[in-house]
Design a protein around this motif. Structure first.
Motif, PDB file in Angstrom:
ATOM      1  N   GLY A 100      47.760 -61.505 -44.761  1.00  0.00           N
ATOM      2  CA  GLY A 100      47.509 -61.831 -46.156  1.00  0.00           C
ATOM      3  C   GLY A 100      46.259 -61.151 -46.665  1.00  0.00           C
ATOM      4  N   LYS A 157      50.731 -63.184 -49.524  1.00  0.00           N
ATOM      5  CA  LYS A 157      51.065 -62.679 -48.201  1.00  0.00           C
ATOM      6  C   LYS A 157      52.047 -61.510 -48.319  1.00  0.00           C
ATOM      7  CE  LYS A 157      50.461 -67.096 -45.823  1.00  0.00           C
ATOM      8  NZ  LYS A 157      51.146 -68.190 -45.104  1.00  0.00           N
ATOM      9  N   ARG A 183      46.732 -55.808 -47.454  1.00  0.00           N
ATOM     10  CA  ARG A 183      46.942 -56.975 -46.593  1.00  0.00           C
ATOM     11  C   ARG A 183      46.723 -56.613 -45.120  1.00  0.00           C
ATOM     12  NH1 ARG A 183      51.471 -57.234 -50.209  1.00  0.00           N
ATOM     13  NH2 ARG A 183      51.376 -59.030 -51.638  1.00  0.00           N
TER      14      ARG A 183
END
Length: 522
Positions: A100, A157, A183
């Protein structure tokens, strides 16, 4: 909860999955198969009948979920059904990481608000700061909508290495900006902190027993030894458990070769014993383990192993009392069932499982209320023990089974008697949200401030407790804080430090006059 994961390829419908729960998972003997098949067929026919003939449209999945919950409610309090959304979050927590952007956030006035970006995480590296409002993730609007938490997580995410364009409003600068965040894998720590409390006293705080716990613990143990630690404090307060094998691995670093750590027994009477090995790197220094009424399961395994082997001293209050071991079965829809498959016993042979009545899970979960009423959170003599459940440690000391680990050194609850709810408020999100709002009024007041300057500033703030009392009142909680002013101020100051500086500074303040640590220092 002590769990051991198993993974079975279940490629059936939810109705057949229900049959597996009843028939296969409970593992009835062969001679009963035909009878149990009849029960499964009955359930399948009923659900089909409802699907085909019921007067209104009905979600058959919800019926299956209700049925599963009803079955498990008649077993023990720790055999539970976990819906898909909860199972995803639970798996990440126990795995110890997720992919994430790496921010702690909450919904503040209908907007996703960053409490603090995780240190060295993707968001921090991209320039995201505490107090930033996340308005959009790519083109998805995140403000002004009542989005559930799991939906918000899904927006932030994604695949490792993928990028998300966040539209940010920074209140302290009164400007809006776009920030691209790549991420990455974000760790979820199970060891909050490890530090030296003085020249020889080391401290490690474990918040749960997850896949990464042993590695984190071992890293901390090595670091503290290099700094001259001769006495170790392991803090298991508020630790609800986790994986049994991780508690065993931690215990193995402290116990001598062939010391019994724990044994389990299933319904067939099969006993499995687990012993310490030769690998321990802290087998001779002094050990203290801190526990409270919310230390459960794997925490109790570790505390019991230390106590029964006379390896160290247990400090605090009677632990929760969970002596059951679960295995997990996953279903195709992302849900899971945790089923109790055995009981565990400490080295002396005691089960610390507290009593429960099948089907009365609610009463079991609120057993701590009877601890308030009995006065045992303030006086060790009020702890009820069963003389019929006496056991002896390796050196012959008397210990008791049937209801948690009773500490060797008792330390009462710090809040005044009759105000026990405050203890839970101080460990809740209310403190974090209050401090966030206080900081958010003018973050520039703390810009560039050193930790020592912060300590001097917060020490002279006499209004912080009364502000928090007013905040609680606005939240619907009428609680007078005047009897616990110093304790409340300590928790508020520690949370200020966490949001401004980090975990180490948080614990530095919180542990300074900690009652359980003071009992050790004497």
């Amino acid at each position: 909860m002590t769990t051991k994961k198993i993974y079975l390829p279940i490629l059936l419908t939810s109705c057949i999955a229900l049959g597996i729960i009843i028939g296969g998972m409970l593992n009835f003997p062969q001679r009963k198969i035909s009878k149990e098949n009849a029960h499964k067929i009955k359930l399948e026919r009923l659900i089909d009948f409802i699907n085909n003939e019921y007067v209104d449209d009905i979600n058959s999945d919800s019926i299956v979920d209700l049925t599963v919950n009803s079955i498990l409610a008649n077993l023990d309090p720790h055999s539970v059904y976990i819906p898909p959304t909860e199972q995803i979050a639970e798996k990440e927590i126990m795995k110890g990481d997720f992919v994430g952007v790496g921010v702690n956030f909450f919904m503040y006035k209908d907007t996703v608000t960053v409490v603090k970006p995780l240190e060295n995480g993707p968001a921090e590296k991209a320039g995201i700061k505490a107090g930033d409002r996340i308005l959009y993730a790519d083109k998805s609007k995140l403000f002004g909508r009542k989005l559930p938490t799991d939906s918000l997580y899904r927006k932030l995410k994604g695949e490792e290495g993928s990028s998300v364009l966040l539209t940010i409003y920074r209140k302290s600068a009164n400007k809006k900006m776009k920030v691209a965040v790549v991420r990455d894998v974000v760790p979820i720590k199970s060891v909050d902190v490890y530090l030296m409390l003085n020249k020889t006293l080391g401290y490690i705080k474990i918040n749960r027993f997850a896949e990464n716990t042993y590695d984190e613990f071992f890293k901390g143990l090595q670091a503290l030894k290099k700094q001259g630690m001769t006495t170790l404090v392991i803090d298991l307060r508020e630790n609800g458990g986790g994986y049994l094998e991780k508690a065993v691995e931690v215990a193995d670093e402290l116990l001598k070769n062939k010391d019994l750590i724990v044994f389990t027994k299933n319904r067939k009477g099969t006993i499995r014993k687990t012993f310490a090995t030769e690998k321990g790197i802290f087998e001779t220094g002094r050990v203290y383990v801190l526990i409270d009424e919310n230390s459960a399961s794997a925490s109790e395994i570790l505390a019991g192993a230390i106590q029964d082997n006379d390896r160290g001293t247990i400090v605090g209050r009677r632990s929760f009392g969970k002596g059951l071991v679960q295995r997990e079965i996953d279903f195709d829809d992302g849900s899971a069932v945790r089923l109790t498959t055995s009981r565990y016993y400490t080295p002396s042979g005691r089960s610390i499982q507290k009593p429960y009545i099948k089907g009365e899970g609610e009463k079991y979960s609120h057993e701590f209320e009877t601890r308030f009423e009995s006065g045992e959170l303030y006086t060790k003599d009020k702890i009820k023990v069963a003389d019929s459940l006496k056991f002896k440690t390796k050196k012959g000391r008397i210990v008791y089974g049937g209801g948690g680990i009773v500490p060797d050194v008792f330390v009462p609850l710090e809040v005044k008697k009759g105000e026990e709810s405050l203890a839970y408020i101080l460990n809740s999100g209310l403190v974090s949200h209050f401090i966030f709002e206080e900081l958010d009024k003018n973050r520039n007041l703390f810009k560039g401030i050193t930790f020592q300057a912060f300590l001097d500033k917060i020490a002279t703030d006499d209004k912080i407790v009364s502000k928090f009392e007013a905040y609680l009142k606005d939240s619907g909680l009428e609680i007078k804080l005047s009897n616990n002013t110093n304790l409340v101020k300590k928790y508020l100051s520690a949370e200020y430090a966490r949001q401004l500086f980090g975990e180490n500074q948080y614990f530095e303040i919180l542990l300074k006059d900690d009652a359980m640590l003071n009992a050790i220092r004497k």
